[in-house]
Design a protein around this motif. Structure first.
Motif, PDB file in Angstrom:
ATOM      1  N   LYS A 131       2.576  -5.030  -9.644  1.00 27.82           N
ATOM      2  CA  LYS A 131       1.882  -5.183  -8.360  1.00 27.82           C
ATOM      3  C   LYS A 131       2.856  -4.935  -7.207  1.00 27.82           C
ATOM      4  N   HIS A 132       4.047  -5.514  -7.297  1.00 32.97           N
ATOM      5  CA  HIS A 132       5.048  -5.325  -6.234  1.00 32.97           C
ATOM      6  C   HIS A 132       5.497  -3.866  -6.155  1.00 32.97           C
TER       7      HIS A 132
ATOM      8  N   ASN B 195       3.800  -1.159  -7.194  1.00 33.38           N
ATOM      9  CA  ASN B 195       2.691  -0.313  -6.760  1.00 33.38           C
ATOM     10  C   ASN B 195       2.360  -0.476  -5.281  1.00 33.38           C
ATOM     11  N   ALA B 196       2.817  -1.565  -4.660  1.00 33.56           N
ATOM     12  CA  ALA B 196       2.591  -1.776  -3.226  1.00 33.56           C
ATOM     13  C   ALA B 196       3.560  -0.961  -2.372  1.00 33.56           C
TER      14      ALA B 196
END
Length: 194
Positions: free
Chosen positions: A114-115, A117-118
């Motif tokens: 998630k980190h 891909n952000a």
């Protein structure tokens, strides 16, 4: 040309081989290169980080100024995040998606993804699977990662391919062929995502 690169991963993943191939490609092209001492190599499985600086102009320091890293190449996704604050505004992360869980409190891999891909410029790939599909051993995963980084490095595929052939020549034609196949697999993955 200027490339300030952080190579990251854990001991035994082949960070030094990536640096050697990039160094060979740079020297063949008449470029300047400096590499900071690799940290963490004394312990297999421990974190490893190295600064690699390549430039058409003379380089005065082997350390990259904070916030000016052009690329983080990481063989471990959490290790990529360890250095993300050092990226330039337009910097890239090219990382393996496969965690190397070597600590008890390793974060949930979905949180790591998630980190990553952000962030605006990330190529994340399963280097082990791509090596296998290319008919290369898992040890060539680092070369898959290098192949995926080529479009953002400023080197042609052919220049890096020739450097791989030269660096691995002493190990025989079969090893060279498998590493070139791994390089091509990473490169094709990366250009298919752009």
């Amino acid at each position: 040309m200027k490339q300030d690169i952080i190579l990251a991963g854990v001991g035994g993943q082949g960070i030094l081989s990536i640096a050697t191939v990039l160094g060979e490609a740079a020297l063949t092209g008449g470029l300047h290169i400096k590499q900071a001492e690799v940290h963490g190599m004394s312990q297999r499985g421990g974190d490893v980080q190295s600064n690699l600086r390549i430039s058409s102009e003379p380089i005065h320091s082997d350390l990259i100024p904070f916030g000016q890293v052009d690329m983080i190449m990481s063989l471990e996704p959490m290790e990529a995040l360890r250095y993300v604050q050092e990226l330039s505004e337009d910097g890239w992360i090219v990382t393996s998606s496969i965690p190397f869980v070597n600590i008890n409190n390793y974060p949930d891999k979905e949180d790591v993804y998630k980190h990553l891909n952000a962030l605006p410029h990330v190529v994340m790939l399963d280097v082990e699977e791509l090596a296998k599909e290319a008919g290369a051993p898992a040890q060539a995963s680092n070369i898959v990662l290098l192949g995926a980084a080529i479009p953002m490095l400023g080197f042609s595929f052919e220049t890096v391919r020739d450097a791989v052939a030269k660096v691995f020549a002493r190990k025989g034609e079969e090893v060279v062929a498998k590493n070139i196949a791994a390089l091509e697999a990473g490169y094709r993955h990366s250009i298919s995502k752009q």
